[in-house]
Design an enzyme around this catalytic site. Structure first.
Site, short mmCIF file in Angstrom:
data_model
loop_
_atom_site.label_atom_id
_atom_site.label_comp_id
_atom_site.label_asym_id
_atom_site.label_seq_id
_atom_site.Cartn_x
_atom_site.Cartn_y
_atom_site.Cartn_z
N HIS A 157 42.44 28.43 38.91
CA HIS A 157 43.61 27.53 38.98
C HIS A 157 43.79 26.86 37.63
O HIS A 157 42.82 26.59 36.94
CB HIS A 157 43.40 26.47 40.06
CG HIS A 157 44.69 25.81 40.45
ND1 HIS A 157 45.22 24.76 39.74
CD2 HIS A 157 45.56 26.11 41.43
CE1 HIS A 157 46.37 24.41 40.29
NE2 HIS A 157 46.60 25.20 41.32
N ASP A 177 45.66 30.13 47.90
CA ASP A 177 46.20 31.43 48.28
C ASP A 177 45.15 32.35 48.89
O ASP A 177 45.49 33.24 49.67
CB ASP A 177 46.82 32.11 47.05
CG ASP A 177 48.01 31.31 46.56
OD1 ASP A 177 47.90 30.67 45.50
OD2 ASP A 177 49.02 31.26 47.29
C1 SDX Z 1 49.15 28.73 42.55
O1 SDX Z 1 49.84 25.34 39.11
C2 SDX Z 1 49.85 25.18 40.37
O2 SDX Z 1 49.72 24.05 40.89
C3 SDX Z 1 50.04 26.43 41.17
C4 SDX Z 1 49.79 26.31 42.66
C5 SDX Z 1 50.84 25.46 43.31
O3 SDX Z 1 50.55 24.92 44.37
O4 SDX Z 1 51.99 25.44 42.79
O5 SDX Z 1 48.52 25.74 42.89
C6 SDX Z 1 49.83 27.67 43.34
O6 SDX Z 1 49.80 29.37 41.78
C7 SDX Z 1 47.66 28.94 42.73
C8 SDX Z 1 47.09 30.06 41.77
C9 SDX Z 1 47.37 31.41 42.43
N1 SDX Z 1 47.11 32.51 41.48
C10 SDX Z 1 46.07 33.35 41.69
O7 SDX Z 1 45.22 33.24 42.57
C11 SDX Z 1 46.05 34.54 40.72
C12 SDX Z 1 44.63 34.74 40.20
N2 SDX Z 1 44.30 33.63 39.33
C13 SDX Z 1 44.44 33.84 37.89
O8 SDX Z 1 45.58 34.59 37.57
C14 SDX Z 1 44.27 32.54 37.12
O9 SDX Z 1 43.15 31.93 37.60
C15 SDX Z 1 45.38 31.53 37.07
C16 SDX Z 1 46.67 32.15 36.63
C17 SDX Z 1 45.57 30.89 38.40
C18 SDX Z 1 44.96 30.53 36.04
O10 SDX Z 1 44.92 31.24 34.84
P1 SDX Z 1 44.31 30.60 33.55
O11 SDX Z 1 44.71 29.16 33.45
O12 SDX Z 1 44.55 31.47 32.37
O13 SDX Z 1 42.76 30.62 33.89
P2 SDX Z 1 41.74 29.88 33.04
O14 SDX Z 1 42.26 29.41 31.72
O15 SDX Z 1 41.18 28.82 33.93
O16 SDX Z 1 40.70 31.05 32.76
C19 SDX Z 1 39.40 30.70 32.39
C20 SDX Z 1 38.63 32.01 32.36
C21 SDX Z 1 39.25 33.11 31.48
O17 SDX Z 1 38.16 33.90 31.05
P3 SDX Z 1 37.51 33.58 29.55
O18 SDX Z 1 38.60 33.80 28.56
O19 SDX Z 1 37.02 32.12 29.63
O20 SDX Z 1 36.37 34.56 29.44
O21 SDX Z 1 38.56 32.57 33.68
C22 SDX Z 1 39.11 33.88 33.69
C23 SDX Z 1 40.01 33.95 32.48
O22 SDX Z 1 40.11 35.30 32.04
N3 SDX Z 1 39.84 34.02 34.93
C24 SDX Z 1 39.62 34.97 35.84
C25 SDX Z 1 40.49 34.67 36.92
N4 SDX Z 1 41.20 33.57 36.62
C26 SDX Z 1 40.80 33.17 35.40
N5 SDX Z 1 38.79 36.04 35.88
C27 SDX Z 1 38.83 36.82 36.99
N6 SDX Z 1 39.63 36.59 38.06
C28 SDX Z 1 40.48 35.52 38.05
N7 SDX Z 1 41.28 35.29 39.11
#
Ligand code: SDX
Length: 387
Positions: free
Chosen positions: A270, A327
């Site tokens: 998130h 989700d």
């Molecule tokens: C919603 O913003 C809101 O409030 C949204 C929401 C709402 O109510 O409106 O809460 C609803 O959209 C919830 C999120 C739903 N999306 C997903 O579940 C999709 C899967 N999640 C990822 O796409 C991701 O976690 C995000 C998009 C949600 C967040 O992306 P970020 O901000 O780029 O993640 P981050 O900066 O926290 O990442 C940190 C690390 C990174 O790796 P490094 O570069 O540190 O090595 O974590 C990794 C990312 O690559 N990472 C994941 C991951 N999510 C982040 N690795 C594997 N699987 C994942 N799901």
């Protein structure tokens, strides 16, 4: 090759703004609507109470709650002209595409009510959109599956009505179990607003250009549809179905951790919560209760449980604060409610609509409205002339 141009600081934009609507503490895993914690709202209040609170700033009295419910039922019907629009879409059209068109089309019907200035005009617009979105949503499902539409039933509650319009068959009474209605009502409540997320930013940006609310909500639907945002719940189920069996989970966990692999674990991580998403905590309990009560145990649930267990203990996920988000659990609950996965993001829209309207209204009631205009940091070619 590319010059780094500085840009004037101090630009103002609605990209980050003050608001009195929703408070999130990402580290503490805290979420409040107008000062009320969501665990209280989910347990003690209905989604309509939550919508009323977000739109009006206070919880409704018993009388106000009764009037609001009657108002929602009265306004649930949509102009028959919308059916002609829906008729023009091909079968199997995605319900999110149909719904965003339907909400935008409302502005062609209420063309005399696009200017919103007085408290009465705000209230009428808000009630109209909150009441009609579930009907437009249920219609989008029925149309995309070639089924006759079911009109709202004035004797049903808001959430009962949506399930009835979605699933009812004219010749058969649909038994709606109270636990199912409460589960969906809680999902709506937990999705009702979430501060400055991507789709709310879209809605606020349109508010800042003085675009009318139907265009803004339609834009919010488009932004929410993305799989990184509201489309994640549908992607969670697609992913669990793709993984298929518990013995395949390890392979996909490895792929999620592999930087060279675009595979992401849907339903994890998130932008704000680097601890447990408080909404996920509540939905996890509901999912467990629903699975017991409805006697649902399937390979899909076993795969989900294994992924959840690994992610909650694996250093890669724990060190990055990648916990199950709303989700991950909402997808499983909606599947248990036999709601088709292409309707999952639509369910998110129904929940988020009062929040979007509250956010649109809050910006539009500011004394001065600055149009959203974030700047870009130019990293392109420095000035050059053809040789
Ligand atoms: C919603 O913003 C809101 O409030 C949204 C929401 C709402 O109510 O409106 O809460 C609803 O959209 C919830 C999120 C739903 N999306 C997903 O579940 C999709 C899967 N999640 C990822 O796409 C991701 O976690 C995000 C998009 C949600 C967040 O992306 P970020 O901000 O780029 O993640 P981050 O900066 O926290 O990442 C940190 C690390 C990174 O790796 P490094 O570069 O540190 O090595 O974590 C990794 C990312 O690559 N990472 C994941 C991951 N999510 C982040 N690795 C594997 N699987 C994942 N799901």
């Amino acid at each position: 090759e590319t010059g780094m141009f500085t840009y004037d600081e101090g630009y103002t934009s609605t990209a980050s703004c003050e608001s009195k609507i929703t408070y999130i503490d990402g580290a503490a895993g805290k979420l409040m609507y107008r000062g009320y914690d969501i665990s209280y709202m989910a347990k003690e209040k209905s989604f309509l109470d939550t919508a009323y609170l977000l739109l009006n700033g206070e919880l409704p009295t018993k009388e106000e709650s009764k009037e609001f419910r009657i108002e929602m039922n009265k306004r649930a019907f949509v102009h028959e002209g919308i059916r002609k629009l829906y008729d023009s879409f091909p079968d199997r059209a995605h319900p999110m595409a149909i719904l965003s068109a339907g909400v935008s089309a409302l502005s062609t019907i209420y063309f005399n009510h696009l200017e919103i200035n007085t408290p009465e005009e705000y209230r009428e617009m808000a009630n109209r959109i909150v009441a009609k979105v579930p009907t437009l949503a249920a219609m989008s499902y029925r149309y995309s599956n070639g089924m006759p539409i079911i009109y709202p039933d004035l004797d049903k509650t808001f959430t009962e009505n949506f399930l009835y319009m979605m699933r009812a068959y004219p010749h058969k009474h649909v038994d709606l179990k109270p636990i199912e209605v409460k589960a969906l009502d809680t999902i709506f409540t937990l999705h009702a607003d979430h501060e400055q997320n991507a789709s709310t930013t879209a809605v606020r940006n349109l508010a800042s250009t003085m675009a009318h609310p139907y265009a803004a909500i339609s834009a919010g639907i488009g932004a929410l549809w993305g799989r990184s945002h509201g489309g994640a719940n549908e992607s969670v189920i697609r992913q669990l179905e793709m993984i298929g069996t518990v013995d395949k989970v390890d392979e996909f966990i490895a792929r999620a951790k592999d930087k060279n692999d675009p595979f992401r674990l849907m339903g994890f991580g998130h932008r704000v919560y680097k601890n447990f998403d408080p909404r996920a905590t509540i939905l996890k309990d509901i999912r467990d209760k629903l699975m017991d009560e409805l006697g649902i145990s399937s390979e899909l649930v076993a795969v989900a449980n294994k992924i959840e267990h690994i992610a909650l203990n694996d250093e890669y996920f724990v060190s990055r604060g990648l916990y199950p988000n709303i989700d991950f659990y909402s997808g499983l609950i909606l599947r248990a409610l036999k709601i088709p996965k292409e309707m999952f993001a639509v369910i998110f829209v129904i929940g988020r609509t009062p929040g979007w309207i509250a956010q649109w209204s809050e910006l539009r009631q500011q004394k001065t409205i600055k149009i959203a205009r974030p700047r870009q940091l130019y990293t392109g070619k420095t000035e050059r002339t053809p040789n």
